[in-house]
Write a protein that holds these residues in place. Structure first.
Motif, PDB file in Angstrom:
ATOM      1  N   LEU A  48      12.947  87.260   0.691  1.00 23.08           N
ATOM      2  CA  LEU A  48      12.435  87.683  -0.587  1.00 23.08           C
ATOM      3  C   LEU A  48      12.424  89.048  -0.282  1.00 23.08           C
ATOM      4  CD1 LEU A  48       8.853  86.405   0.516  1.00 23.08           C
ATOM      5  CD2 LEU A  48       9.772  86.433  -1.587  1.00 23.08           C
ATOM      6  N   ARG A  49      13.184  89.579   0.398  1.00 28.09           N
ATOM      7  CA  ARG A  49      13.369  91.100   0.930  1.00 28.09           C
ATOM      8  C   ARG A  49      15.089  90.987  -0.103  1.00 28.09           C
ATOM      9  NH1 ARG A  49      12.312  89.910   6.442  1.00 28.09           N
ATOM     10  NH2 ARG A  49      10.061  90.960   7.313  1.00 28.09           N
ATOM     11  N   LYS A  50      15.156  89.945   0.288  1.00 28.66           N
ATOM     12  CA  LYS A  50      17.035  90.199  -0.603  1.00 28.66           C
ATOM     13  C   LYS A  50      16.392  89.913  -2.127  1.00 28.66           C
ATOM     14  CE  LYS A  50      21.651  87.815  -0.771  1.00 28.66           C
ATOM     15  NZ  LYS A  50      21.699  86.539  -0.190  1.00 28.66           N
ATOM     16  N   GLU A  51      16.335  89.094  -3.009  1.00 27.28           N
ATOM     17  CA  GLU A  51      16.166  89.589  -3.865  1.00 27.28           C
ATOM     18  C   GLU A  51      15.122  90.041  -3.966  1.00 27.28           C
ATOM     19  OE1 GLU A  51      16.069  86.291  -5.761  1.00 27.28           O
ATOM     20  OE2 GLU A  51      16.510  84.561  -4.096  1.00 27.28           O
ATOM     21  N   ILE A  52      14.378  90.579  -3.402  1.00 29.02           N
ATOM     22  CA  ILE A  52      13.188  92.121  -4.274  1.00 29.02           C
ATOM     23  C   ILE A  52      14.136  93.463  -4.261  1.00 29.02           C
ATOM     24  CG2 ILE A  52      11.101  93.435  -4.045  1.00 29.02           C
ATOM     25  CD1 ILE A  52       9.892  90.601  -2.059  1.00 29.02           C
ATOM     26  N   SER A  53      15.058  93.301  -3.311  1.00 32.41           N
ATOM     27  CA  SER A  53      15.739  94.603  -3.265  1.00 32.41           C
ATOM     28  C   SER A  53      16.563  94.164  -4.140  1.00 32.41           C
ATOM     29  CB  SER A  53      16.774  94.564  -1.674  1.00 32.41           C
ATOM     30  OG  SER A  53      17.500  95.723  -2.182  1.00 32.41           O
ATOM     31  N   ALA A  54      17.447  92.973  -4.896  1.00 30.70           N
ATOM     32  CA  ALA A  54      18.492  92.965  -6.415  1.00 30.70           C
ATOM     33  C   ALA A  54      17.458  93.341  -6.840  1.00 30.70           C
ATOM     34  CB  ALA A  54      19.146  91.751  -5.811  1.00 30.70           C
ATOM     35  N   ALA A  55      16.769  92.809  -7.190  1.00 31.01           N
ATOM     36  CA  ALA A  55      15.569  92.834  -8.616  1.00 31.01           C
ATOM     37  C   ALA A  55      15.324  93.869  -8.541  1.00 31.01           C
ATOM     38  CB  ALA A  55      14.538  91.801  -8.636  1.00 31.01           C
ATOM     39  N   LEU A  56      14.350  94.930  -8.061  1.00 29.54           N
ATOM     40  CA  LEU A  56      14.425  96.020  -8.214  1.00 29.54           C
ATOM     41  C   LEU A  56      15.466  97.845  -8.482  1.00 29.54           C
ATOM     42  CD1 LEU A  56      11.737  96.188  -5.563  1.00 29.54           C
ATOM     43  CD2 LEU A  56      10.926  96.523  -7.568  1.00 29.54           C
ATOM     44  N   ASP A  57      16.165  96.584  -7.097  1.00 36.06           N
ATOM     45  CA  ASP A  57      17.688  97.754  -7.539  1.00 36.06           C
ATOM     46  C   ASP A  57      17.910  97.657  -9.163  1.00 36.06           C
ATOM     47  OD1 ASP A  57      17.596  98.729  -5.180  1.00 36.06           O
ATOM     48  OD2 ASP A  57      19.226  97.761  -4.415  1.00 36.06           O
ATOM     49  N   ALA A  58      17.654  96.229  -9.486  1.00 35.11           N
ATOM     50  CA  ALA A  58      19.054  95.580 -10.858  1.00 35.11           C
ATOM     51  C   ALA A  58      17.778  97.195 -11.811  1.00 35.11           C
ATOM     52  CB  ALA A  58      18.851  94.488 -11.188  1.00 35.11           C
ATOM     53  N   SER A  59      16.715  97.265 -11.766  1.00 33.82           N
ATOM     54  CA  SER A  59      15.474  98.185 -12.284  1.00 33.82           C
ATOM     55  C   SER A  59      16.098  99.313 -12.038  1.00 33.82           C
ATOM     56  CB  SER A  59      14.440  97.638 -12.347  1.00 33.82           C
ATOM     57  OG  SER A  59      14.619  96.143 -13.008  1.00 33.82           O
ATOM     58  N   GLY A  60      16.248 100.161 -11.615  1.00 34.41           N
ATOM     59  CA  GLY A  60      16.304 101.658 -11.515  1.00 34.41           C
ATOM     60  C   GLY A  60      15.212 101.987  -9.822  1.00 34.41           C
ATOM     61  N   ILE A  61      14.393 101.221  -9.693  1.00 35.77           N
ATOM     62  CA  ILE A  61      13.149 101.166  -8.857  1.00 35.77           C
ATOM     63  C   ILE A  61      14.043 101.127  -6.955  1.00 35.77           C
ATOM     64  CG2 ILE A  61      10.745 101.262  -8.050  1.00 35.77           C
ATOM     65  CD1 ILE A  61      10.642  99.253 -11.081  1.00 35.77           C
ATOM     66  N   LYS A  62      13.458 102.289  -6.285  1.00 39.70           N
ATOM     67  CA  LYS A  62      13.877 102.444  -4.995  1.00 39.70           C
ATOM     68  C   LYS A  62      12.471 101.952  -4.123  1.00 39.70           C
ATOM     69  CE  LYS A  62      17.031 106.728  -5.482  1.00 39.70           C
ATOM     70  NZ  LYS A  62      16.753 107.425  -4.777  1.00 39.70           N
ATOM     71  N   SER A  63      13.255 100.983  -2.995  1.00 38.00           N
ATOM     72  CA  SER A  63      12.656 100.688  -2.602  1.00 38.00           C
ATOM     73  C   SER A  63      12.068 100.143  -0.778  1.00 38.00           C
ATOM     74  CB  SER A  63      11.628  98.884  -3.048  1.00 38.00           C
ATOM     75  OG  SER A  63      12.974  98.291  -2.828  1.00 38.00           O
ATOM     76  N   THR A  64      11.526  99.678   0.207  1.00 37.41           N
ATOM     77  CA  THR A  64      11.311  99.753   1.133  1.00 37.41           C
ATOM     78  C   THR A  64      10.610  99.247   1.891  1.00 37.41           C
ATOM     79  OG1 THR A  64       9.958 101.334   2.223  1.00 37.41           O
ATOM     80  CG2 THR A  64      12.242 102.489   2.174  1.00 37.41           C
ATOM     81  N   TYR A  65      10.996  97.983   2.657  1.00 36.41           N
ATOM     82  CA  TYR A  65      10.021  96.518   3.177  1.00 36.41           C
ATOM     83  C   TYR A  65       9.596  96.719   4.450  1.00 36.41           C
ATOM     84  CZ  TYR A  65      12.863  94.918  -0.769  1.00 36.41           C
ATOM     85  OH  TYR A  65      13.433  96.002  -1.580  1.00 36.41           O
ATOM     86  N   ASN A  66       7.979  96.237   5.089  1.00 41.65           N
ATOM     87  CA  ASN A  66       8.162  96.009   6.318  1.00 41.65           C
ATOM     88  C   ASN A  66       7.211  95.044   5.796  1.00 41.65           C
ATOM     89  OD1 ASN A  66       7.835  98.792   7.161  1.00 41.65           O
ATOM     90  ND2 ASN A  66       6.457  99.701   5.550  1.00 41.65           N
ATOM     91  N   GLY A  67       7.528  93.677   6.526  1.00 39.09           N
ATOM     92  CA  GLY A  67       7.668  91.855   6.609  1.00 39.09           C
ATOM     93  C   GLY A  67       6.843  91.618   7.855  1.00 39.09           C
ATOM     94  N   SER A  68       6.400  91.186   7.479  1.00 34.95           N
ATOM     95  CA  SER A  68       5.529  90.035   8.826  1.00 34.95           C
ATOM     96  C   SER A  68       4.713  88.971   8.373  1.00 34.95           C
ATOM     97  CB  SER A  68       3.671  90.644   9.131  1.00 34.95           C
ATOM     98  OG  SER A  68       3.236  90.486   7.702  1.00 34.95           O
ATOM     99  N   GLU A  69       5.527  87.708   9.969  1.00 37.79           N
ATOM    100  CA  GLU A  69       4.895  86.446   9.185  1.00 37.79           C
ATOM    101  C   GLU A  69       4.486  85.910  10.393  1.00 37.79           C
ATOM    102  OE1 GLU A  69       7.820  87.802  10.796  1.00 37.79           O
ATOM    103  OE2 GLU A  69       8.883  88.173   8.989  1.00 37.79           O
TER     104      GLU A  69
END
Length: 278
Positions: free
Chosen positions: A256-277
């Motif tokens: 998810l982090r990988k897919e989201i990072s690629a999608a947001l970067d392609a849209s020109g939106i910067k992002s950071t992540y916190n994850g929990s399982e």
């Protein structure tokens, strides 16, 4: 001294003694060999029986079958070895029945001091028949966490992620967390700047998550976009939840982090992540 020497030499050179010793050794060897053969045959029949049940419409779960096989193999080994020991004692000239009677009285006395052993065995049976966990499950007992390698009559063996093998007495098992029965949940928080790109980011994330349905085997269904989790003047946090097969939540979180990072970067939106399982 000469008389003693003569008596000892006579005994040593007596053919009857050597024949009796040779016969006894051969009998003991045959008993040990026969016990090994019986144990091997018993385990083979047991495994074939459970394999035949795979074709039966009525059967227990594979998890429980694997555990029962291990337990029954242990019982076969213990019973055959005990019988072999009794036969060897008979060959050596020891009368078994008086020994068993004495052992019964002694066992009763020892039983009061071996209550923990009895508790271990009884708890082991309840673990299996209540299906609390089985061989191959990933569990946590007390402070120990890892994969169940074997459930014995007295102990449970757990292998940690670092390769450590823990032997846990069954009687000390009070609380168990089993991660392998129910589906797991992967939760990922995505942080973006609070710069007016919220709606655009939401659309990008929703479109991405919907496209992931059926893409990964470990995913039960398309990940859910839960909306805004936190908001501040500087940033906005979105939360995403994905239901996964047992113990695949960490894998899906990383995807998810990988897919989201690629999608947001392609849209020109910067992002950071916190994850929990979970």
């Amino acid at each position: 001294m000469d008389r003693i020497y003569d008596n000892v030499a006579k005994e040593i050179l007596d053919e009857k003694i050597w024949l009796l010793m040779g016969e006894g050794i051969i009998k003991i060897f045959l008993v040990l060999l026969l016990s090994r053969i019986i144990i091997t045959i018993g385990k083979t029949i047991l495994n074939k029986f459970f394999k035949a049940r795979l074709r039966s419409p009525i059967r227990v779960t594979e998890r429980r079958e694997a555990t029962l096989i291990k337990l029954l193999e242990n019982i076969i080994t213990y019973v055959i070895n005990f019988i072999a020991l009794l036969m060897i004692l008979e060959i050596l000239g020891l009368h078994v029945m008086p020994l068993l009677a004495g052992a019964g009285v002694l066992g009763l006395a020892i039983g009061f001091g071996a209550q923990s052993l009895v508790k271990d065995i009884i708890t082991g049976f309840f673990v299996i028949f209540e299906d609390q966990f089985s061989v191959g499950d990933y569990i946590k007992i007390n402070t120990f966490e890892g994969e169940v390698i074997e459930i014995g009559l007295r102990t449970t063996k757990i292998k940690s992620g670092a390769g450590e093998l823990h032997f846990i007495p069954n009687g000390s098992i009070i609380q168990v967390t089993n991660y392998s029965i129910l589906n797991s949940m992967a939760i990922v928080d995505v942080t973006i700047p609070n710069d007016g790109s919220t709606e655009r980011a939401e659309k990008v994330l929703i479109d991405l998550l919907n496209s992931m349905e059926g893409k990964y085997e470990a995913l039960i269904k398309a990940p859910e976009f839960l909306g805004i989790e936190k908001i501040s003047p500087e940033e906005i946090v979105f939360r995403i939840k994905a239901e996964t097969k047992p113990m695949h939540h960490i894998e899906i979180s990383r995807i998810l982090r990988k897919e989201i990072s690629a999608a947001l970067d392609a849209s020109g939106i910067k992002s950071t992540y916190n994850g929990s399982e979970s």
